[in-house]
Every structure is written in C-alpha cells, then in structure tokens.
Design a protein around this motif. Structure first.
Motif, short mmCIF file in Angstrom:
data_model
loop_
_atom_site.label_atom_id
_atom_site.label_comp_id
_atom_site.label_asym_id
_atom_site.label_seq_id
_atom_site.Cartn_x
_atom_site.Cartn_y
_atom_site.Cartn_z
N ASP A 1 0.82 -1.21 0.00
CA ASP A 1 0.00 0.00 0.00
C ASP A 1 0.86 1.25 0.00
O ASP A 1 0.54 2.23 -0.67
CB ASP A 1 -0.95 0.02 1.20
N ARG B 1 0.99 4.06 -2.91
CA ARG B 1 0.74 5.47 -2.62
C ARG B 1 1.91 6.34 -3.07
O ARG B 1 1.72 7.42 -3.63
CB ARG B 1 0.48 5.67 -1.13
N ALA C 1 -10.96 9.67 5.25
CA ALA C 1 -9.72 9.43 4.52
C ALA C 1 -9.01 10.76 4.27
O ALA C 1 -9.63 11.76 3.93
CB ALA C 1 -10.00 8.74 3.19
N GLY D 1 -5.92 12.87 2.28
CA GLY D 1 -5.09 12.87 1.08
C GLY D 1 -4.18 14.07 1.06
O GLY D 1 -4.52 15.14 1.58
N ASP E 1 -5.64 11.41 -4.08
CA ASP E 1 -4.98 10.59 -3.06
C ASP E 1 -5.97 10.17 -1.98
O ASP E 1 -6.00 9.01 -1.57
CB ASP E 1 -3.80 11.36 -2.45
N GLU F 1 -7.19 6.39 -1.03
CA GLU F 1 -7.08 5.86 0.33
C GLU F 1 -8.43 5.39 0.86
O GLU F 1 -8.48 4.51 1.72
CB GLU F 1 -6.48 6.92 1.27
#
Length: 150
Positions: A6, A10, A80, A82, A101, A105
C-alpha cells in the motif's frame, strides 16, 4: 525495512500526480466526476524545496537550487486523508492531487488508476521515449580503426 505494498502504491500515485501537467490532470479529474465532500486540512500553499543532485549520480550530494512546489491536504467525509504536492504554483492541481490521493485511500484506487493515473503514466512514458529518441538521433560514436603507433 521493506515497505508494504500500500505504501509503495501510494508513493507511486503521489509521484505521478506531482509530475503531471496541471492542465492534463484537471481534464482527467473533470472527466472522472464531481469532487466529493471534503474539508481542507491544509489549504493549497506555495513554497520552495531545495533540489539536490549528485555528480555522475554517484558523487557527493550538492544543492542544485530551489524549486517551487504547491502542497495541499484534505479530509473526505469518510475520514480518509489525502495529500498533494505538485511542481509549480498551481493551487488547483495541488488540491486535485490531494483529492485523488484521499479517494484512493478511501477505496477508489482501482477506478482512479484506470481513469487518471494510468493515462498520466502512459503519457509520461511516451514523452520520455520521444525525448530519448531525439537525443539518440544526435549521438556520435567515435572509434579508431588504426592508430598508427608502431
């Protein structure tokens, strides 16, 4: 210590967004759909970072100069978070990168990969190949058949 998948995904996502042309990122984002409900944790702000280099990619590091970047952080209604960092002074691109982002997520990573990230990576790869081809066309190879040193 190795990164978990992950984190690697990312990192690749943020790198792609950071290097994307702002106009192209905006066009792909608009085609993706409306921005989700979100709050600004860090509104877009412009600053500079020091760019470091190495002579021959192996020498001692040195400060090459400063580069302008814009950063932004958002939190979606789902919780979430980002982050977006982009080259240049485009606040809209930084916010878009942060939203992409955050959505990734939150679980939309596959849809975002297909709609936004894969096209950006493909275009960057094509542009890199074209640049390499232009450089290769100017390459000169020197060789000596007979030196004449008897």
């Amino acid at each position: 210590m190795s990164e978990i998948p992950d984190q690697q995904a990312r990192r690749a996502r943020l790198s792609t967004l950071a290097q994307a042309p702002a106009a192209r990122l905006a066009a792909l984002w608009e085609a993706y759909g409306a921005a989700p409900e979100h709050e600004m944790l860090r509104p877009p702000e412009i600053g500079t970072v020091m760019v470091r280099g190495r002579a021959g990619a192996v020498g001692a590091p040195f400060n090459l100069g400063e580069m302008t970047v814009t950063r932004c952080s958002v939190r979606l209604g789902s919780g979430a978070v980002g982050h977006g960092y982009v080259q240049g002074r485009d606040k809209r691109a930084a916010k878009t990168a942060a939203l992409v982002d955050a959505l990734a997520e939150a679980g939309d990573a596959a849809a975002l990969e297909a709609a936004i990230l894969a096209p950006l990576r493909d275009e960057a790869r094509t542009k890199g190949h074209a640049r390499a081809a232009r450089a290769a066309a100017t390459k000169v190879e020197f060789f000596t058949m007979v030196r004449g040193e008897d």
